[in-house]
Enzyme design. Structure first.
Site, PDB file in Angstrom:
ATOM      1  N   SER A 142       0.867  -1.178   0.000  1.00 20.19           N
ATOM      2  CA  SER A 142       0.000   0.000   0.000  1.00 20.19           C
ATOM      3  C   SER A 142       0.899   1.220   0.000  1.00 20.19           C
ATOM      4  O   SER A 142       2.068   1.141   0.409  1.00 20.19           O
ATOM      5  CB  SER A 142      -0.889   0.020   1.252  1.00 20.19           C
ATOM      6  OG  SER A 142      -1.504   1.286   1.432  1.00 20.19           O
ATOM      7  N   TYR A 155      -2.833   0.241  10.532  1.00 26.17           N
ATOM      8  CA  TYR A 155      -2.683  -0.142   9.125  1.00 26.17           C
ATOM      9  C   TYR A 155      -1.320   0.272   8.587  1.00 26.17           C
ATOM     10  O   TYR A 155      -0.640  -0.516   7.910  1.00 26.17           O
ATOM     11  CB  TYR A 155      -3.794   0.508   8.304  1.00 26.17           C
ATOM     12  CG  TYR A 155      -3.827   0.082   6.853  1.00 26.17           C
ATOM     13  CD1 TYR A 155      -4.358  -1.148   6.483  1.00 26.17           C
ATOM     14  CD2 TYR A 155      -3.337   0.918   5.850  1.00 26.17           C
ATOM     15  CE1 TYR A 155      -4.402  -1.542   5.157  1.00 26.17           C
ATOM     16  CE2 TYR A 155      -3.384   0.538   4.522  1.00 26.17           C
ATOM     17  CZ  TYR A 155      -3.914  -0.692   4.178  1.00 26.17           C
ATOM     18  OH  TYR A 155      -3.948  -1.071   2.855  1.00 26.17           O
TER      19      TYR A 155
END
Length: 280
Positions: A142, A155
């Site tokens: 990501s 995250y």
């Protein structure tokens, strides 16, 4: 077809980016095994792709689910060439201060058991098959693996861990198995769900107007769709084009890392230059 007769295993392959990867790989000639928790999604894959897909219901948090998927993949297709760790959850940018104290342990364990341990367990289960085929591993990372604000502390920390895993596993498994990662930004059509521990399990990223939020932030001026991001996975999975490529993470995020402090890009300079007829 660039992946003719290749065999690939994808976790989280029933929706969003994972489904787009499965669809693209089948179109490129690959046969695909999918590990996912969605019974309905797995049935849709079987209906769409028939014998080109082996669909296994399971949970990436448990080694037995990965071992079952690898075993069925090899039993059905005879080998495994590429493992793609893709299943994940998001924290919807929940800041540490916003997480209740009595939920922090549970939220941490949920995030890391899926987004980090789930990848590691998958590679562990696939090692023998990948060694036999001199195959490869691809992790979905990501933009949060490189920059803040792509998620919350949970995250972002988890995705940074995956970047480290790419490098360490490339070192440990070379020269027999290549290990790389792809770091997309926000994707149109993504079905990424939130943490159950934070009451976000039923929230889907597809309901967030990311396109409108990112169009003025990204140097490319637009958010990519899940389908537009699959080419990077095809590239890393090919054998002929990526022989020397391991330990790399490809930023596939619309240029977040090169945006300016005050403007996303300076393409207006080109507009001004060419509008004056300086060049044709």
């Amino acid at each position: 077809m660039r992946l003719q007769d290749e065999v690939v295993l994808v976790t989280g392959g029933c929706a969003g980016l994972g489904r787009a990867i499965v669809d693209r790989f089948v179109c490129e000639g690959a046969r695909v095994a999918v590990l996912d928790r969605s019974v309905a999604g797995l049935e849709e894959l079987r209906a769409a792709h028939g014998d080109a897909v082996v669909a296994v219901e399971g949970d990436v948090r448990y080694l037995d689910s990965h071992k079952e998927t690898v075993a069925k993949c090899v039993e059905t297709f005879g080998k495994l060439d590429c493992y793609i760790g893709n299943a994940g959850v998001w924290d919807y940018s929940t800041a540490l201060v916003e997480i209740p104290e009595d939920r922090l342990d549970e939220a941490f364990d949920e995030m890391y058991s899926i987004n980090v341990k789930g990848y590691l367990l998958g590679v562990k289960a696939a090692l023998g098959a990948l060694y036999a085929s001199r195959g490869s591993v691809i992790f979905t990372v990501s933009n949060a693996g490189f920059y803040p604000a792509g998620g919350g502390a949970l995250y972002t920390g988890a995705k940074h861990a995956i970047v480290g895993m790419v490098k360490q596993l490339a070192y440990e498994l070379g020269p027999h198995i290549r290990v790389n990662g792809i770091a997309p930004g926000g994707l149109g059509g993504s079905d990424l769900r939130g943490l159950k521990a934070l009451d976000l399990a039923e929230v889907s990223l597809s309901k967030v107007p990311l396109g409108d939020m990112l169009k003025d932030i990204l140097p490319t001026g637009q958010m990519a769709s899940a389908e537009e991001s699959t080419g990077a996975y095809v590239f890393f999975a090919t054998r002929s084009e990526t022989v020397p490529l391991t330990g790399s993470v490809l930023n596939y995020d619309g240029g977040i890392g090169v945006r300016g402090m005050s403007e996303a890009n300076r393409g207006d300079l080109l507009d001004q230059f060419y509008s004056k007829g300086a060049l044709v």
